[in-house]
Design an enzyme around this catalytic site. Sequence first.
Site, PDB file in Angstrom:
ATOM      1  N   ARG A  55      36.339  51.609  21.160  1.00 38.14           N
ATOM      2  CA  ARG A  55      35.260  52.379  20.088  1.00 38.14           C
ATOM      3  C   ARG A  55      36.267  53.270  19.357  1.00 38.14           C
ATOM      4  NH1 ARG A  55      30.777  54.499  24.072  1.00 38.14           N
ATOM      5  NH2 ARG A  55      32.479  54.003  25.589  1.00 38.14           N
ATOM      6  N   LYS A  99      32.937  61.902  18.831  1.00 40.38           N
ATOM      7  CA  LYS A  99      31.310  62.172  18.563  1.00 40.38           C
ATOM      8  C   LYS A  99      31.242  63.319  19.241  1.00 40.38           C
ATOM      9  CE  LYS A  99      29.083  60.052  22.766  1.00 40.38           C
ATOM     10  NZ  LYS A  99      28.909  61.405  23.369  1.00 40.38           N
ATOM     11  N   ASN A 155      35.581  68.953  25.867  1.00 41.46           N
ATOM     12  CA  ASN A 155      36.237  68.014  25.025  1.00 41.46           C
ATOM     13  C   ASN A 155      36.742  68.554  23.800  1.00 41.46           C
ATOM     14  OD1 ASN A 155      35.761  66.065  27.059  1.00 41.46           O
ATOM     15  ND2 ASN A 155      34.052  65.026  25.861  1.00 41.46           N
ATOM     16  N   CYS A 200      34.062  59.466  23.154  1.00 42.18           N
ATOM     17  CA  CYS A 200      33.726  60.900  23.634  1.00 42.18           C
ATOM     18  C   CYS A 200      34.290  61.851  22.650  1.00 42.18           C
ATOM     19  CB  CYS A 200      34.244  61.135  24.920  1.00 42.18           C
ATOM     20  SG  CYS A 200      33.486  60.031  26.179  1.00 42.18           S
ATOM     21  N   PHE A 242      47.728  67.258  26.914  1.00 42.94           N
ATOM     22  CA  PHE A 242      46.943  66.854  25.523  1.00 42.94           C
ATOM     23  C   PHE A 242      47.655  67.320  24.540  1.00 42.94           C
ATOM     24  CE2 PHE A 242      43.101  64.199  26.451  1.00 42.94           C
ATOM     25  CZ  PHE A 242      43.421  64.546  27.841  1.00 42.94           C
ATOM     26  N   LEU A 243      48.987  67.561  24.545  1.00 42.53           N
ATOM     27  CA  LEU A 243      49.870  67.975  23.523  1.00 42.53           C
ATOM     28  C   LEU A 243      50.855  66.630  23.043  1.00 42.53           C
ATOM     29  CD1 LEU A 243      51.039  71.603  24.505  1.00 42.53           C
ATOM     30  CD2 LEU A 243      49.279  70.866  22.878  1.00 42.53           C
TER      31      LEU A 243
END
Length: 453
Positions: free
Chosen positions: A349, A285, A230, A282, A271-272
């Site tokens: 969240r 935190k 993560n 997730c 994830f770019l």
Amino acid sequence: MIDPHKTTVTIIGTGYVGLTTAVLFAQAGFKTYALDIDEGRLDSIRSGKSFFYEEGLDPLINESVNNGSLIPTNSYGVCIPESQFVFSCVGTPDKPDGSTNLDFIFQAAMSALDNMNAESVYVQKSTVPVGTGRKIEKLFLDAKKTIRYVSNPEFLREGSALGDSLYGDRMVFGGDNKEAVKAVRQLYEVTLGKRSEIMSLARLSVINDVETRYIETSLESAELIKVTANAFLALKISFANSIAKLADQTNADILEVMDAVGADKRIGGAFLNAGRGYGGGCFPKDVSGLISSAAKHGVDLAIMTAVSDVNASMPKYIANKLLHEFGSLGHKKIAVLGLSFKTGTSDARRSPGVALANILAHEGGLVKVFDPQANEEAASDLRREILLTDSIDEAIKGCDAVCIATDWNEFKEYNLETYAQLTRKCVFVDCMNVFDAKKVRSTGMKYIGVGRR
Ligand code: UGA
């Protein structure tokens, strides 16, 4: 191979991870208890529904409850004694100092301990700091119980929970007792053997040619793999956002840059996507938990502190673009579309859309918001003066600016001409870089992206 008809599983905690896991085991034929102390959640499961929105889950819950393989309960005494496997899927929220709150983790372990028999395996699916498993093992040993402990972290994403669980790249199992590790692994091998049937029943597309790698490791490695994965994904996002800021200053386009950078297989394109930053239950935190757990071991993870700081800066960075545009936001009508932390979920969240709306309102903007799923969950996090609306039309009507903060299909497929008409050609802020800038401009609206030329 393990026989589903002779095996009982208890899942403690019916959140995203727990309920998805419970439903999949039930579908594979295991007698599965979904244990929770929240009666509202249990009532929802009993009625064949999840209490949160996740595509494909409800048909599976409904069928499993009706055929008796999924049994919601609030009683440890009922389910634990007959379960060979007890999965801990309880929440691990962060404390105000960023460290991980393990109260639920230890409460669940203690409550299970009283009722577990010696042959059972206790499986940790919740995300915990490295070293937690050893503490729980000690707890079991101190109680003179020889319960075997396995760490089996979860990698599913909200919004694609079923597909990720059934077609994940890898599954990780960590623990000293190899027999216990093997037994837990077999639960999944049986379940994944039925993945096509389960996906069909969930009315989701069956995926072909995916081979899931089963990885067995030490207990500590398994715990660290989860948070490291993560943290690395969060790092990629913050890296892209940092370069997007530079692109904004230099006439480069972040989409072109990251497309070419990600084409290098050593880097990979996932994830770019630069934009308003990451949110959810997730990444924020897990990043702060990793920093804090490293610090306890004397390791300064400065790189992750930078990731967190860059992420926190993004909603304000976008708000500043509007400030720059208008001079002041006083009395400017601004719509923020998208309150869930990402598409496909009602989860709001740590939502960047909510953060952006709050900043714009704080700067004096007259802010209206809308989300197709998350209005209710976001409501309590929004500043009081922000107006929640029930549709895109209602939110954007008469606005000087529209910010698309979550890439819901509803927003992407909404007619660009209508955005322009209802807003009298507003400033269109594409907070996730998902629109074609030229097409937006062709309607007469002004396009602003993050790192877009
Ligand atoms: C994340 C991980 O992806 C899962 O593998 C993991 O199991 C899960 O956390 C967990 O620990 O339970 P999730 O939080 O559901 O899953 O959502 P992601 O799809 O990873 O997105 C996280 C955030 O990053 C979202 O706000 C998303 O909009 C944002 N994001 C993602 C970007 O800003 N840019 C990107 O390129 C990708």
